[in-house]
Design an enzyme around this catalytic site. Sequence first.
Site, PDB file in Angstrom:
ATOM      1  N   GLU A  50       0.882  -1.048   0.107  1.00 37.72           N
ATOM      2  CA  GLU A  50      -0.032  -0.134   0.014  1.00 37.72           C
ATOM      3  C   GLU A  50       0.928   1.160   0.053  1.00 37.72           C
ATOM      4  OE1 GLU A  50      -3.625   1.906   2.686  1.00 37.72           O
ATOM      5  OE2 GLU A  50      -2.447   0.422   3.568  1.00 37.72           O
ATOM      6  N   LYS A 103     -10.007   1.443  -1.832  1.00 37.04           N
ATOM      7  CA  LYS A 103     -10.270   1.233  -0.642  1.00 37.04           C
ATOM      8  C   LYS A 103     -11.458   1.868  -0.276  1.00 37.04           C
ATOM      9  CE  LYS A 103      -7.363   1.197   3.883  1.00 37.04           C
ATOM     10  NZ  LYS A 103      -6.148   1.890   4.337  1.00 37.04           N
ATOM     11  N   CYS A 120      -5.491  -3.088   2.946  1.00 34.67           N
ATOM     12  CA  CYS A 120      -5.122  -2.901   4.404  1.00 34.67           C
ATOM     13  C   CYS A 120      -6.320  -3.007   5.152  1.00 34.67           C
ATOM     14  CB  CYS A 120      -4.226  -1.661   4.618  1.00 34.67           C
ATOM     15  SG  CYS A 120      -3.607  -1.512   6.215  1.00 34.67           S
TER      16      CYS A 120
END
Length: 514
Positions: free
Chosen positions: A264, A339, A373
Site C-alpha cells: 500500500e 479502498k 489494508c
Amino acid sequence: MAEESTRLRLRQLTGEDYPALARLMDMVYHDIGGAWPEETVTTLIRLFPEGQMVIEDNGTLVATALTIKVSYDRFSNPHRYEDLITDDKVRSHSRKGDALYGLDVFVDPEYRGYRLGRRLYEARKELCREENLRAILAGGRLPGYKDYADRMGVTEYIEQVEARAIYDPILTFQLSNGFDVKRLLTKYLPEDESSRGYATLLEWDNILYQPDDDSDWPRRSVVRLGVVQRRMRAARSVEDLLSQVEFFVDSLSDYRADFAVLPEFFSAPLMGLKPDLNSVEAVRYLASFTEEIRDAMADMAVSYNINIIGGSMPLEEDGRIYNVAYLMRRDGSVEEQKKIHITPHERKDWAIQGGNDLRIFDTDAGRIGILICYDVEFPELGRLLAEQGMEILFVPFWTDTKNGYLRVRHCAQARAIENECYVAISGSVGNLPRVDNVDIQYAQSAVFSPSDFYFPHDGTISESVPNTEMLLFADVDLEKLKLLHSEGSVTNLRDRRKDLYNLVWRGRRALDAE
C-alpha cells in the site's frame, strides 16, 4: 474366511471372470432376476473396459462395479433402468458421454464389513476425474422402503433416510459416499418389490471438471505468487521510483511468478520531493503522479509477462482523494479497486474518502479480489468476494507498529479460513524522514492458506523476515481449493445457514467479475 489371510486387489473385469461374476450376482440379486447374460457383460467390457472394476481376495472375485458413460443432460432427467441396459443389450453407453453412470455395485455378503463398496466408489470417482467427466449418476434402489410403505410416502422416507432417522442399506451408503439425491424416479425397476419400483437419482459432482469453452482465461492449476516487501527509500523523481519498481517486477518475472504484489502507498517517497507541503497538500501532490505510474506499470506487466497488483496509490477524482489499488494484467488491461474503509489517520491527515465499489477480477491465473489494508479487517467484504468465486485475495498494507500489523495479519488469516481461499499480504518497511506522517513502518509479508489437510499445518505457506526488504514466493494450488469446498474436514462456505442469515451488497455497482 480368516481375516489375516485376506489379500485384496482392485483390477479391471475380464471375460474370464464371468462365471464368478454370475455366481455373485445370483447370490446378491436373487430377488430381482440374478445374473446378467454373459453376452451383456462381455459387451460392457468391450465398450468401456475402464469402467468395469472388480476386487478379488486371493484370486476370488468378491466385489464388482459396472459402469458406462452417458450424456449428462439425458440421464440427469427422469429415466428407467431399461433405458440403460437390458438382458440383451447395452443401450446407452456413449463414447463421447460427459458423465459416468453407475449401473451396479455388489459385494459378497461375507465381505460386507470390509468397506469394499467404498473402495469401488472411490475408484469410480478417480476414473471420473481422469476422464474429465462432469459427474457420476446412479439410480439408487430403496430396499428398506418395504418396511415403511404402509405408513409413509416415498418422499418422506427419503427425507428420513437423509436425516439419518431411518437406515436404508443402499441410500444411506450412497449418501455417505458424497452423493446427493437429485430427484425421485418412478417405475425405475418395476420388478423391485422391496423399493415398490421407486429409486433415487443420485449425483456426485466432479469438482475438478473442466468444460471445453471459449473463455478468454484458460484455466490454471498451480499459480506462483510473488510478494514484494519493499523498504521505503528516497526517490529523486518519478523515473527513479519506477526504476525501483521495475527491479522488483523484473526479478519476480525471472522466477516465472504469475503475480507481483506491491505494498500500500508504495509511491509515498515522491512526497519527499516537496517536503514543505502540509499533509493534505502532500497527498494531493502524490496523486498527481498516479496515472503516469499506473500506465508505466501496465507496460511492465506486458513486457515482463506478469500480472501486477499495484499496491495502492492516491487518486484524485472530482476534487476527492481515494486510495486505489490497480490490477494490471499481462494482456495490457487495467482495472481498479478503491479502498472502502478509511482509517482515522487517512481521514484526518490526508482527507482521503472511501470508495463505493467492490469488484472481483478474472485473470489468467485465477479469480481474485483486492482489499487494501484496513478493508481486510471487515469480514463482510471477503465473504462477498468469496460468494463470487474468489480464489486468491491480495492485501496490500501499510502499518506503522507491530500491533497494527498483527490486526492485518490475523484478519487476513481469518479470511483465508472462513472463505476457503488463499490470501497474500504485502507491506513496506523502513522510514521516510522527509515525509510528514510517514514516520515508521512494520511488516512481515506472507501468503496464507485455509487450515485443512491439503495445506500447511499452520495455514502459512510462506512468510518474510520481519522488517527486511525481500521478495517472497509461494506456489498455490487452485485445485486444492475445489477439493476443500467439497471434501474438507469442515466446509465453511457450504455449511452457512442461509435459512437464518444472508449478506447483501448495497453498493452502486453490482458485485460481479470485470
